[in-house]
Scaffold this active site. Structure first.
Site, PDB file in Angstrom:
ATOM      1  N   GLU A   1       0.841  -1.273   0.205  1.00 30.53           N
ATOM      2  CA  GLU A   1      -0.058  -0.085  -0.070  1.00 30.53           C
ATOM      3  C   GLU A   1       0.828   1.237  -0.014  1.00 30.53           C
ATOM      4  O   GLU A   1       1.855   1.496   0.705  1.00 30.53           O
ATOM      5  CB  GLU A   1      -0.927  -0.133   1.230  1.00 30.53           C
ATOM      6  CG  GLU A   1      -1.560   1.199   1.476  1.00 30.53           C
ATOM      7  CD  GLU A   1      -2.025   1.604   2.879  1.00 30.53           C
ATOM      8  OE1 GLU A   1      -2.191   2.462   3.283  1.00 30.53           O
ATOM      9  OE2 GLU A   1      -2.523   0.431   3.566  1.00 30.53           O
TER      10      GLU A   1
ATOM     11  N   THR B   1      -4.819   5.944   2.515  1.00 31.57           N
ATOM     12  CA  THR B   1      -5.286   7.134   3.005  1.00 31.57           C
ATOM     13  C   THR B   1      -6.344   7.839   1.918  1.00 31.57           C
ATOM     14  O   THR B   1      -6.058   8.862   1.524  1.00 31.57           O
ATOM     15  CB  THR B   1      -4.074   8.174   3.316  1.00 31.57           C
ATOM     16  OG1 THR B   1      -2.984   7.483   3.978  1.00 31.57           O
ATOM     17  CG2 THR B   1      -4.420   9.124   4.397  1.00 31.57           C
TER      18      THR B   1
ATOM     19  N   LYS C   1     -10.162  -2.834   8.516  1.00 27.89           N
ATOM     20  CA  LYS C   1      -8.514  -2.452   8.972  1.00 27.89           C
ATOM     21  C   LYS C   1      -8.867  -2.100  10.319  1.00 27.89           C
ATOM     22  O   LYS C   1      -9.584  -0.952  10.599  1.00 27.89           O
ATOM     23  CB  LYS C   1      -8.038  -1.596   8.021  1.00 27.89           C
ATOM     24  CG  LYS C   1      -7.029  -0.606   8.852  1.00 27.89           C
ATOM     25  CD  LYS C   1      -6.489   0.473   7.680  1.00 27.89           C
ATOM     26  CE  LYS C   1      -5.787   1.646   8.258  1.00 27.89           C
ATOM     27  NZ  LYS C   1      -5.343   2.463   7.257  1.00 27.89           N
TER      28      LYS C   1
END
Length: 208
Positions: free
Chosen positions: A51, A81, A141
């Site tokens: 990521e 993000t 998450k």
């Protein structure tokens, strides 16, 4: 609340993305060359999922470079993000395979899946988990995992035994095994990849 369904978009699922590797790499705030170098190191260790956060335009360019490196090796690269439509556009433009967010925004989640990218939202409470599941999101998450602690994962096994969690925030080779044992399906590591002393420990973790 309308749900999102990755199956209708032809998008890969997180079950496929995380298959065989309980570790994801997060590479934030580094120049292109360093990010690509550490990404290749992660792939060589056996970490398939990487990521790269896209909090600004430069980060979007870094993501695009890592996506290009991944395309040469058949490795998926995601955007992190992703908290707004602008950042989602940046992720799509860079060729990301999935998106990750620190929290749960239904609009961002729906838009990401509609764009063909499975979405991994951050959760920290049972209410967050239920809201994400109601949207049709499968993998979640747990953030910030080091603040939530290993007992959070054990506690969540009771009401949500079917939910696969990715432990994110404060994870490294020293504590990853404890979080996996407590119920996390995947741990996300960042700076650990820059520490040569941690690399063999991560490799050992991946070997199990």
């Amino acid at each position: 609340m309308a749900s999102v369904n990755p199956a209708t978009t032809g998008a890969p699922t997180f079950y496929e993305l995380f298959a065989g590797a309980p570790v994801m790499a997060i590479l934030r705030g580094m120049p292109v060359d360093k990010t690509v170098e550490l990404t290749v190191r992660a792939w060589e260790l056996g970490i398939r999922c990487v990521e790269v956060p896209v909090q600004d335009k430069e980060a979007g360019r870094v993501l695009a470079a890592v996506v290009a490196a991944g395309a040469e090796r058949g490795m998926p690269v995601g955007a992190g993000t992703v908290t707004s439509a602008e950042r989602l556009d940046r992720a799509v433009a860079a060729g990301a395979a999935f998106t990750v967010a620190p929290g749960l925004d239904p609009d961002v989640a729906r838009a990401s899946v509609a764009a063909g990218l499975p979405h991994l939202p951050g959760v920290a409470t049972p209410t967050d988990v239920q809201a994400a599941r109601a949207l049709g999101l499968t993998w979640l998450k747990a953030f910030p995992a080091s603040v939530l602690g290993v007992e959070w994962f054990r506690a969540m096994r009771g009401p949500f035994p079917e939910v696969p969690f990715v432990a994110t925030g404060g994870m490294d080779a020293g504590n990853a095994a404890a979080y996996l044992a407590a119920g996390a399906r995947v741990v996300a590591v960042g700076s650990a990849l820059e520490d040569p002393a941690q690399l063999p420990l991560l490799a050992e973790l991946l070997a199990h």
